[in-house]
Design a protein around this motif. Structure first.
Motif, PDB file in Angstrom:
ATOM      1  N   UNK A 181       6.888  26.467  34.689  1.00 57.46           N
ATOM      2  CA  UNK A 181       6.302  27.802  34.504  1.00 57.46           C
ATOM      3  C   UNK A 181       5.044  27.701  33.649  1.00 57.46           C
ATOM      4  N   UNK A 182       5.078  26.855  32.648  1.00 58.14           N
ATOM      5  CA  UNK A 182       3.911  26.665  31.779  1.00 58.14           C
ATOM      6  C   UNK A 182       2.710  26.172  32.572  1.00 58.14           C
ATOM      7  N   UNK A 183       2.907  25.171  33.416  1.00 57.56           N
ATOM      8  CA  UNK A 183       1.808  24.632  34.220  1.00 57.56           C
ATOM      9  C   UNK A 183       1.289  25.681  35.194  1.00 57.56           C
ATOM     10  N   UNK A 184       2.190  26.428  35.812  1.00 59.28           N
ATOM     11  CA  UNK A 184       1.771  27.490  36.738  1.00 59.28           C
ATOM     12  C   UNK A 184       0.907  28.537  36.028  1.00 59.28           C
ATOM     13  N   UNK A 185       1.314  28.923  34.836  1.00 59.78           N
ATOM     14  CA  UNK A 185       0.529  29.891  34.067  1.00 59.78           C
ATOM     15  C   UNK A 185      -0.856  29.349  33.744  1.00 59.78           C
ATOM     16  N   UNK A 186      -0.934  28.075  33.419  1.00 62.61           N
ATOM     17  CA  UNK A 186      -2.244  27.482  33.106  1.00 62.61           C
ATOM     18  C   UNK A 186      -3.156  27.482  34.324  1.00 62.61           C
ATOM     19  N   UNK A 187      -2.585  27.184  35.482  1.00 64.58           N
ATOM     20  CA  UNK A 187      -3.387  27.205  36.710  1.00 64.58           C
ATOM     21  C   UNK A 187      -3.875  28.625  36.989  1.00 64.58           C
ATOM     22  N   UNK A 188      -3.005  29.605  36.803  1.00 69.78           N
ATOM     23  CA  UNK A 188      -3.356  30.996  37.095  1.00 69.78           C
ATOM     24  C   UNK A 188      -4.407  31.543  36.145  1.00 69.78           C
ATOM     25  N   UNK A 189      -4.294  31.216  34.859  1.00 70.36           N
ATOM     26  CA  UNK A 189      -5.136  31.892  33.865  1.00 70.36           C
ATOM     27  C   UNK A 189      -6.212  31.021  33.224  1.00 70.36           C
ATOM     28  N   UNK A 190      -5.970  29.729  33.107  1.00 75.38           N
ATOM     29  CA  UNK A 190      -6.883  28.872  32.341  1.00 75.38           C
ATOM     30  C   UNK A 190      -7.698  27.907  33.196  1.00 75.38           C
TER      31      UNK A 190
END
Length: 236
Positions: A181-190
């Motif tokens: 989930x952490x990696x997915x969030x980074x791809x989406x936002x960062x």
């Protein structure tokens, strides 16, 4: 390693709050299903959620891909420090499963768990919206949640069954160990400019369709700013 388990199981009906005649946006009437209460009874978990649980915005919440929302109990210590003088604790984000020993760093897309007699599968991280901000009267709260990475995540239901507070989540399958989930969030936002990475995530078979669509639009150069999601009617 200690097995993850359900510290609290929460359900709730849609509730209207606020003043319909208010002039200030943050004071106006709104409705949400995020005001949930814990139960120690067994609850039936169907394909679209727990019996007795409701969502207000059926376009953006609920449905088979977002049948139940999970959040890590340990994050509340962080939010109590972030939001001084706010009464924020378990259930504040509208979660159904308040979990211990499971968080965004240790959960992956497609992770499949047995919970009671049900089988559930991780479908996507939650994309925070304006409603927690309205509830806690903190205009940039959705952005804070997004930037913290403490978003929580959704499960789809592969097999219906009864679930209860205190039950352990037993991992059955982990097909995508790299897509936490952490990696997915980074791809989406960062990492919005890293098109190769965005394409790889968009092609993850067990990622929820809404996330695939958002990522595909970004690849096509049609990404939105996200301001409506995070601020919504909280601003004029």
């Amino acid at each position: 390693m200690t097995k993850p388990y359900v510290a609290k199981l929460l359900v709730g009906k849609v509730k209207k709050v606020g003043d319909p005649d208010a002039k200030e946006p943050m004071d106006k009437q709104w409705e949400s299903g995020m005001f949930k209460k814990s139960t120690n009874e067994k609850v039936w978990l169907g394909k679209t959620g727990l019996v007795g649980d409701e969502v207000a915005d059926k376009k953006n919440h609920g449905g088979p891909e977002k049948a139940i929302f999970a959040y890590n109990v340990g994050h509340y210590e962080y939010w109590q420090q972030e939001l001084i003088n706010k009464d924020i604790g378990i259930g504040a984000f509208g979660e159904n499963l308040a979990l211990l020993f499971l968080d965004e760093d240790t959960v992956c897309i497609g992770d499949t768990y047995q919970l009671g007699t049900a089988i559930i599968q991780v479908s996507q991280p939650r994309r925070p919206c304006w409603k927690p901000a309205r509830r806690f009267r903190t205009m940039d709260f959705a952005l804070r949640i997004q930037e913290s990475g403490k978003t929580g995540w959704y499960f789809r239901v592969l097999r219906e069954g009864s679930v209860q507070e205190g039950m352990e989540l037993n991992l059955i399958d982990r097909p995508y160990p790299n897509w936490t989930i952490t990696v997915c969030n980074r791809v989406m936002y960062d990492k919005k400019a890293e098109l190769k990475l965005i394409k790889e995530l968009a092609n993850c078979e067990l990622l929820a369709e809404s996330w695939k669509n958002t990522l595909s639009k970004r690849l096509a150069g049609k990404a939105s700013s996200g301001e409506n999601r995070v601020f919504g009617p909280n601003v004029e």
